[in-house]
Scaffold this motif. Sequence first.
Motif, mmCIF file in Angstrom:
data_model
loop_
_atom_site.group_PDB
_atom_site.id
_atom_site.type_symbol
_atom_site.label_atom_id
_atom_site.label_comp_id
_atom_site.label_asym_id
_atom_site.label_seq_id
_atom_site.Cartn_x
_atom_site.Cartn_y
_atom_site.Cartn_z
ATOM 1 N N HIS A 161 10.108 -2.401 102.217
ATOM 2 C CA HIS A 161 10.954 -1.001 103.128
ATOM 3 C C HIS A 161 11.039 -1.326 104.101
ATOM 4 C CE1 HIS A 161 10.060 1.491 99.486
ATOM 5 N NE2 HIS A 161 8.700 1.139 99.803
ATOM 6 N N GLU A 162 11.028 -2.773 105.104
ATOM 7 C CA GLU A 162 12.029 -2.540 106.243
ATOM 8 C C GLU A 162 13.290 -2.830 106.939
ATOM 9 O OE1 GLU A 162 9.527 -5.382 104.331
ATOM 10 O OE2 GLU A 162 10.462 -7.976 105.896
ATOM 11 N N ARG A 163 13.491 -1.986 107.511
ATOM 12 C CA ARG A 163 14.748 -1.589 107.580
ATOM 13 C C ARG A 163 15.634 -2.884 108.267
ATOM 14 N NH1 ARG A 163 14.999 3.699 106.591
ATOM 15 N NH2 ARG A 163 12.821 3.746 105.315
ATOM 16 N N GLU A 164 14.752 -3.942 109.933
ATOM 17 C CA GLU A 164 15.691 -4.441 109.917
ATOM 18 C C GLU A 164 14.980 -5.622 108.519
ATOM 19 O OE1 GLU A 164 16.765 -4.357 114.453
ATOM 20 O OE2 GLU A 164 15.260 -6.784 113.393
ATOM 21 N N ARG A 165 16.332 -5.883 107.548
ATOM 22 C CA ARG A 165 16.204 -6.787 106.807
ATOM 23 C C ARG A 165 16.382 -8.939 107.037
ATOM 24 N NH1 ARG A 165 14.479 -3.873 102.369
ATOM 25 N NH2 ARG A 165 14.220 -4.956 101.413
ATOM 26 N N PHE A 166 15.447 -9.313 106.715
ATOM 27 C CA PHE A 166 16.554 -10.786 106.502
ATOM 28 C C PHE A 166 16.251 -10.919 104.946
ATOM 29 C CE2 PHE A 166 14.983 -15.550 107.440
ATOM 30 C CZ PHE A 166 15.881 -15.600 107.539
ATOM 31 N N THR A 167 17.242 -11.268 104.737
ATOM 32 C CA THR A 167 17.384 -10.932 102.969
ATOM 33 C C THR A 167 16.964 -12.257 102.519
ATOM 34 O OG1 THR A 167 18.671 -9.244 103.233
ATOM 35 C CG2 THR A 167 18.436 -10.417 100.852
ATOM 36 N N LYS A 168 17.576 -13.449 103.258
ATOM 37 C CA LYS A 168 17.184 -14.773 102.368
ATOM 38 C C LYS A 168 15.493 -15.192 102.727
ATOM 39 C CE LYS A 168 20.487 -17.948 104.179
ATOM 40 N NZ LYS A 168 20.754 -18.844 105.240
ATOM 41 N N GLY A 169 14.696 -14.583 103.414
ATOM 42 C CA GLY A 169 13.070 -14.340 103.305
ATOM 43 C C GLY A 169 12.879 -13.538 102.601
ATOM 44 N N ILE A 170 13.183 -12.111 101.946
ATOM 45 C CA ILE A 170 12.583 -12.090 101.241
ATOM 46 C C ILE A 170 13.027 -12.400 99.774
ATOM 47 C CG2 ILE A 170 12.952 -9.399 99.886
ATOM 48 C CD1 ILE A 170 13.335 -8.249 103.163
ATOM 49 N N PHE A 171 13.674 -12.520 99.688
ATOM 50 C CA PHE A 171 13.915 -13.062 98.307
ATOM 51 C C PHE A 171 13.488 -14.213 98.393
ATOM 52 C CE2 PHE A 171 18.988 -12.552 98.257
ATOM 53 C CZ PHE A 171 18.725 -11.635 97.957
ATOM 54 N N GLN A 172 12.625 -15.230 98.250
ATOM 55 C CA GLN A 172 11.387 -16.336 99.157
ATOM 56 C C GLN A 172 10.192 -15.881 98.817
ATOM 57 O OE1 GLN A 172 12.692 -18.857 98.061
ATOM 58 N NE2 GLN A 172 14.441 -18.868 98.835
ATOM 59 N N TRP A 173 9.553 -14.832 99.641
ATOM 60 C CA TRP A 173 8.753 -13.625 99.648
ATOM 61 C C TRP A 173 8.399 -13.023 98.024
ATOM 62 C CZ3 TRP A 173 6.134 -9.212 98.849
ATOM 63 C CH2 TRP A 173 4.621 -9.115 99.645
ATOM 64 N N VAL A 174 9.210 -12.753 97.583
ATOM 65 C CA VAL A 174 8.695 -11.511 96.331
ATOM 66 C C VAL A 174 8.416 -12.827 95.720
ATOM 67 C CG1 VAL A 174 10.337 -9.571 96.171
ATOM 68 C CG2 VAL A 174 10.977 -11.620 95.466
ATOM 69 N N GLY A 175 8.210 -14.083 95.418
ATOM 70 C CA GLY A 175 8.742 -15.607 94.264
ATOM 71 C C GLY A 175 9.478 -15.033 93.885
ATOM 72 N N PHE A 176 8.584 -15.380 91.809
ATOM 73 C CA PHE A 176 9.842 -14.911 90.805
ATOM 74 C C PHE A 176 10.315 -17.102 90.657
ATOM 75 C CE2 PHE A 176 9.888 -10.990 91.795
ATOM 76 C CZ PHE A 176 9.500 -10.253 90.102
ATOM 77 N N GLN A 177 10.540 -17.123 89.075
ATOM 78 C CA GLN A 177 11.045 -18.314 88.877
ATOM 79 C C GLN A 177 12.946 -18.842 89.433
ATOM 80 O OE1 GLN A 177 8.921 -20.952 87.453
ATOM 81 N NE2 GLN A 177 7.698 -19.837 87.425
ATOM 82 N N LYS A 178 12.942 -19.579 90.822
ATOM 83 C CA LYS A 178 14.329 -19.698 91.011
ATOM 84 C C LYS A 178 14.465 -20.726 90.815
ATOM 85 C CE LYS A 178 12.957 -16.173 94.923
ATOM 86 N NZ LYS A 178 12.076 -16.904 95.426
ATOM 87 N N LYS A 179 16.242 -21.366 90.125
ATOM 88 C CA LYS A 179 16.668 -22.490 90.399
ATOM 89 C C LYS A 179 17.661 -21.968 91.226
ATOM 90 C CE LYS A 179 19.567 -24.273 86.557
ATOM 91 N NZ LYS A 179 20.187 -23.906 85.278
ATOM 92 N N TYR A 180 17.945 -23.385 91.273
ATOM 93 C CA TYR A 180 19.247 -23.511 92.537
ATOM 94 C C TYR A 180 20.123 -24.189 91.672
ATOM 95 C CZ TYR A 180 15.611 -22.488 95.938
ATOM 96 O OH TYR A 180 14.711 -21.529 96.400
ATOM 97 N N ILE A 181 21.255 -23.714 92.276
ATOM 98 C CA ILE A 181 22.596 -24.234 91.329
ATOM 99 C C ILE A 181 23.441 -24.592 92.716
ATOM 100 C CG2 ILE A 181 24.579 -23.699 90.476
ATOM 101 C CD1 ILE A 181 23.155 -21.790 88.787
ATOM 102 N N GLU A 182 23.463 -26.587 93.116
ATOM 103 C CA GLU A 182 24.060 -26.942 93.654
ATOM 104 C C GLU A 182 25.713 -26.311 94.036
ATOM 105 O OE1 GLU A 182 22.501 -30.671 94.810
ATOM 106 O OE2 GLU A 182 21.020 -29.672 95.091
ATOM 107 N N TYR A 183 26.552 -26.613 94.779
ATOM 108 C CA TYR A 183 27.616 -26.548 95.012
ATOM 109 C C TYR A 183 28.662 -26.691 96.485
ATOM 110 C CZ TYR A 183 27.828 -22.226 98.144
ATOM 111 O OH TYR A 183 27.395 -21.806 99.461
ATOM 112 N N GLU A 184 29.510 -27.483 96.379
ATOM 113 C CA GLU A 184 30.228 -27.915 98.053
ATOM 114 C C GLU A 184 30.754 -26.538 99.001
ATOM 115 O OE1 GLU A 184 32.087 -31.207 98.199
ATOM 116 O OE2 GLU A 184 30.506 -32.654 97.302
ATOM 117 N N ASN A 185 30.128 -26.469 99.944
ATOM 118 C CA ASN A 185 31.021 -25.852 100.882
ATOM 119 C C ASN A 185 32.405 -25.799 100.862
ATOM 120 O OD1 ASN A 185 30.527 -23.127 102.018
ATOM 121 N ND2 ASN A 185 30.719 -24.662 104.582
ATOM 122 N N THR A 186 33.063 -24.516 100.899
ATOM 123 C CA THR A 186 34.388 -24.416 100.953
ATOM 124 C C THR A 186 34.510 -24.127 102.350
ATOM 125 O OG1 THR A 186 34.577 -22.504 99.125
ATOM 126 C CG2 THR A 186 35.594 -24.884 98.874
#
Length: 330
Positions: A173-198
């Motif tokens: 519920h935090e107000r000041e959100r750091f989503t990248k960290g939250i996505f990691q903090w909650v855990g779950f199984q993650k798959k990384y899909i690589e791409y070239e920056n445009t």
Amino acid sequence: MKNLEVIVPCYNEEESIAFFERQMEEIFALLPEYRCSILYVNDGSKDGTYQIIKNSSAKKQYVNYISFARNFGKEAAMFAGLFHSAGDFVVVMDADLQHPPELIPQMLDGIKEGYDCCMARRINRKGENIIRQKLSKTFYRIMNLITSIDLVQGSTDYCLMTRQMVDAVLSLHERERFTKGIFQWVGFQKKYIEYENTERIAGESKWSFRSLFRYAISGITAFSVTPLHLASAIGIVVMLAAFIYALYIFGSALSSNAARTGFASIIIILLFLGGMIIFLLGVIGEYLSKIYIEVKQRPAYIIRDTSLKTTERKKQYEENIDHYSGQGDQ
Ligand code: UDP
Ligand code: MG
């Protein structure tokens, strides 16, 4: 049939949205087994973004929008989008096409393989300033060193999540959100899909060095109290150093009769200690400001207008009234 909902935070993106939407339609057409929809979150844009998404939403049933009363930042926009989402699978992506829509089918394949979340990961930072690249690398290194979460170098906010993970993300519920960290903090199984920056399709990046610096500090203070522990450790080290130096002075005073004039060393030590105390107060201040913001319990955003007819979006989904239904959905 499962629902796929794409959340798009937009701030001054009037030039990008038409391109974005066209590309998304091409992707949606490749996914007939999903009911697809877009939810724009207009983050207080000062250009014509609001009118564009409003018009689009009026024409196309599968397009919805939320519009903020002012600019609350991308984090708040993502949070609002997730909060009002109802899809079985939710994608968060930028409007500027820096997040390639063609990754979405691959992300869905990842979900079929049993992952809860597929995240896009940039393997290069083409079109980005070299200093920014270096600073970003350092930030990831510091984050991983002093927090319990593991941020993956080059990971972005672009990801596809299952409903279960979205609900987990919303349970923080935090107000000041750091989503990248939250996505990691909650855990779950993650798959990384690589791409070239445009480079972005139009307009310019909203991030200045100053805002990136604030973002980094906010990430560190949101996920780690190590700086506070470090403050006490530094205090102990300085005290020890002072004690050893005192012994040395005492020893040399006993062994020689020369008058001790220590003006320069006193000034240096004073400045050093003064600087350090102010710095450490600043560190404590950062945490204090976090507590202050959270205690006030202000909403993370204020909605001025939205096309969502009911806050219970699930009902809308069940009635199947706002989904992409082919190329000619006008
Ligand atoms: N954005 C937003 N609010 C802001 C700044 C940015 O919603 O205050 C949106 C922006 O419209 C875009 C996404 O966040 O869709 C990423 O922004 P940007 O392209 O400026 O960041 P970069 O790609 O340079 O990291
Ligand atoms: Mg961008």
